[in-house]
Design a protein around this motif. Structure first.
Motif, mmCIF file in Angstrom:
data_model
loop_
_atom_site.group_PDB
_atom_site.id
_atom_site.type_symbol
_atom_site.label_atom_id
_atom_site.label_comp_id
_atom_site.label_asym_id
_atom_site.label_seq_id
_atom_site.Cartn_x
_atom_site.Cartn_y
_atom_site.Cartn_z
ATOM 1 N N TYR A 48 0.819 -1.213 0.000
ATOM 2 C CA TYR A 48 0.000 0.000 0.000
ATOM 3 C C TYR A 48 0.852 1.261 0.000
ATOM 4 O O TYR A 48 0.395 2.318 -0.454
ATOM 5 C CB TYR A 48 -0.977 -0.027 1.178
ATOM 6 C CG TYR A 48 -2.201 -0.841 0.835
ATOM 7 C CD1 TYR A 48 -3.296 -0.271 0.204
ATOM 8 C CD2 TYR A 48 -2.237 -2.218 1.079
ATOM 9 C CE1 TYR A 48 -4.395 -1.024 -0.153
ATOM 10 C CE2 TYR A 48 -3.330 -2.987 0.727
ATOM 11 C CZ TYR A 48 -4.412 -2.386 0.109
ATOM 12 O OH TYR A 48 -5.488 -3.133 -0.258
ATOM 13 N N PHE A 95 -11.646 4.489 -2.441
ATOM 14 C CA PHE A 95 -10.270 4.386 -1.970
ATOM 15 C C PHE A 95 -9.334 5.105 -2.934
ATOM 16 O O PHE A 95 -8.387 5.786 -2.504
ATOM 17 C CB PHE A 95 -9.856 2.923 -1.822
ATOM 18 C CG PHE A 95 -8.463 2.750 -1.285
ATOM 19 C CD1 PHE A 95 -8.152 3.144 0.008
ATOM 20 C CD2 PHE A 95 -7.455 2.203 -2.074
ATOM 21 C CE1 PHE A 95 -6.852 3.000 0.510
ATOM 22 C CE2 PHE A 95 -6.162 2.057 -1.582
ATOM 23 C CZ PHE A 95 -5.867 2.453 -0.287
ATOM 24 N N TYR A 119 -5.194 7.051 7.245
ATOM 25 C CA TYR A 119 -5.855 5.754 7.382
ATOM 26 C C TYR A 119 -6.090 5.438 8.866
ATOM 27 O O TYR A 119 -7.163 4.954 9.250
ATOM 28 C CB TYR A 119 -4.997 4.636 6.767
ATOM 29 C CG TYR A 119 -4.666 4.803 5.308
ATOM 30 C CD1 TYR A 119 -5.425 5.618 4.471
ATOM 31 C CD2 TYR A 119 -3.560 4.142 4.747
ATOM 32 C CE1 TYR A 119 -5.101 5.759 3.127
ATOM 33 C CE2 TYR A 119 -3.238 4.275 3.408
ATOM 34 C CZ TYR A 119 -4.001 5.095 2.605
ATOM 35 O OH TYR A 119 -3.676 5.238 1.275
ATOM 36 N N ARG A 148 -6.429 -1.705 3.771
ATOM 37 C CA ARG A 148 -7.667 -1.149 3.206
ATOM 38 C C ARG A 148 -8.906 -1.725 3.883
ATOM 39 O O ARG A 148 -9.894 -1.023 4.096
ATOM 40 C CB ARG A 148 -7.690 -1.419 1.692
ATOM 41 C CG ARG A 148 -8.817 -0.737 0.943
ATOM 42 C CD ARG A 148 -8.480 -0.676 -0.546
ATOM 43 N NE ARG A 148 -8.058 -1.957 -1.063
ATOM 44 C CZ ARG A 148 -8.876 -2.860 -1.614
ATOM 45 N NH1 ARG A 148 -10.169 -2.602 -1.705
ATOM 46 N NH2 ARG A 148 -8.409 -3.996 -2.071
ATOM 47 N N ILE A 173 -14.495 1.458 -0.532
ATOM 48 C CA ILE A 173 -13.104 1.343 -0.088
ATOM 49 C C ILE A 173 -12.644 -0.110 -0.129
ATOM 50 O O ILE A 173 -11.558 -0.420 -0.603
ATOM 51 C CB ILE A 173 -12.937 1.922 1.333
ATOM 52 C CG1 ILE A 173 -13.206 3.438 1.310
ATOM 53 C CG2 ILE A 173 -11.533 1.638 1.880
ATOM 54 C CD1 ILE A 173 -13.225 4.081 2.674
ATOM 55 N N HIS A 174 -13.490 -1.006 0.373
ATOM 56 C CA HIS A 174 -13.159 -2.445 0.352
ATOM 57 C C HIS A 174 -14.475 -3.221 0.371
ATOM 58 O O HIS A 174 -15.129 -3.324 1.411
ATOM 59 C CB HIS A 174 -12.314 -2.818 1.563
ATOM 60 C CG HIS A 174 -11.681 -4.179 1.452
ATOM 61 N ND1 HIS A 174 -12.419 -5.339 1.385
ATOM 62 C CD2 HIS A 174 -10.371 -4.565 1.403
ATOM 63 C CE1 HIS A 174 -11.603 -6.379 1.300
ATOM 64 N NE2 HIS A 174 -10.356 -5.937 1.308
#
Length: 377
Positions: free
Chosen positions: A61, A78, A99, A140, A173-174
């Protein structure tokens, strides 16, 4: 042995969260509460944002932020988050701090909005214990999960529009975090009874000591194949399934998932203790939200161990497993109200086993993480 800065920093972090828990019940107004919460939030953001190369997904990431590619990012929110942070001049450290800020702030919002101050008192610290190491690895996913939690809090308060908005943000985002949602809906709205430990603990024992590791993994893959996951926007999980030989073959068992018999037994005792003490607490005083998450961890503990060591399923079942901070936090609240000596002694023993395991677990994390680094290391 860990470096001295690592040891001191994480002892400080846990002490700050402990003090925050102790003080939180005295701050009834939202403004006063958030002034107090600002201290642990800032400490968490700085400490976790300044870590380096800790967690299996960290370097990946870091690279993704330093080489943002719209073509390679299927989760658009994201992507927008990274582009925004990059646009205002953040480097990867600023990104990881952001984050961490999303993670800890949304989690505290969820706890604050879902429970009264006395019930929530120890959940903040237990949240840290249940999620810290996983959040460092699954970057994430653990940005999106707390946003899903905020959606749950909105559901519990019947704020449906807010719940839907935060659900879609989390999916953007996920998308894999949607897995937890049906369990909350089922156990909060449909099945409202407490799942008895007389059923779950024997199944948990079988998952730990009788069923061979990975025995259910191929079955799980076949079940997941029934669903068109890529159509749901979950390309990452779909990729795991399409390459199931790699993820479920002889070399797919995670090396860091190997456990000694002692560690395995201690974890079984922890899981069992959490189930028993939470069940006792709910029998003393019912709570619909806590019951929801008690039922989720009762299933989550079994599933986590049934698929133990296989990354695809660890990423899924871990979402259920980590929710133990809610029923255990509630049990700590109930413990202080018990008057009957025998009942209190039983609860004290179970608390000793559960909390003792976490002290052992994080003692090892703090003092025996020789490869743990910060950006200044």
């Amino acid at each position: 042995m860990s470096s001295i800065d690592f040891i001191l920093i994480y002892i400080l972090l846990f002490c700050i969260f402990y003090i925050f828990c102790k003080k939180s019940i005295y701050y009834t107004s939202d403004s006063d509460f958030w002034k107090l919460a600002l201290i642990p939030i800032l400490c968490f953001v700085i400490i976790e944002g300044c870590r380096y190369a800790r967690g299996v997904d960290y370097l990946a990431y870091k690279y993704r932020f330093e080489h943002i590619s719209p073509q390679d990012e299927s989760q658009k929110i994201f992507l927008w988050l990274m582009q925004t942070l990059d646009g205002i001049g953040f480097d990867y450290v600023g990104a990881f701090m952001t984050y961490a800020l999303i993670f800890i702030s949304c989690n505290i919002i969820f706890i604050r909005n879902s429970f009264n101050k006395d019930e929530a008192k120890w959940m903040y610290l237990l949240l840290l214990l249940s999620t810290l190491i996983k959040s460092e690895s699954l970057i994430r996913q653990y940005i999106a999960l707390p946003i899903i939690f905020v959606s749950f809090g909105a559901i519990f308060n019947k704020k449906w529009f807010i719940a839907i908005i935060f659900l879609f943000i989390a999916i953007g985002i996920h998308s894999g975090t949607i897995i937890l949602y049906p369990f909350v809906i089922i156990f909060y709205f449909i099945y409202k009874n407490i799942i008895p430990p007389k059923y779950t603990i024997p199944l948990l024992f079988a998952a730990y000591y009788i069923i061979p590791s990975g025995f259910l993994s191929e079955v799980g893959i076949k079940i997941l194949n029934i669903f068109n996951l890529s159509a749901l926007g979950n390309e990452n999980l779909n990729n795991y399934i399409e390459n199931s030989d790699r993820w479920l073959g002889a070399d797919s068992f995670l090396k860091d998932a190997q456990q000694t018999p002692l560690t395995k037994t201690l974890q079984f005792i922890f899981d069992t203790s959490v189930i028993l003490i939470s069940y006792k607490a709910l029998k003393i005083r019912k709570n619909a939200i806590v019951t929801t998450f008690f039922n989720i961890i009762s299933i989550g503990f079994i599933l986590e161990r049934s698929f133990f060591g296989y990354e695809i399923f660890q990423r899924m079942t871990g979402q259920l497993y980590i929710m133990w901070f809610i029923p255990l936090g509630y049990a700590l609240y109930i413990y202080n109200q018990i008057k009957h000596p025998r009942e209190k002694t039983q609860m004290k023993l179970l608390l000793f086993l559960a909390i003792g395991y976490q002290i052992f677990y994080y003692g090892r994390f703090i003092f025996f993480s020789p490869k743990a680094m910060f950006i200044w290391s």
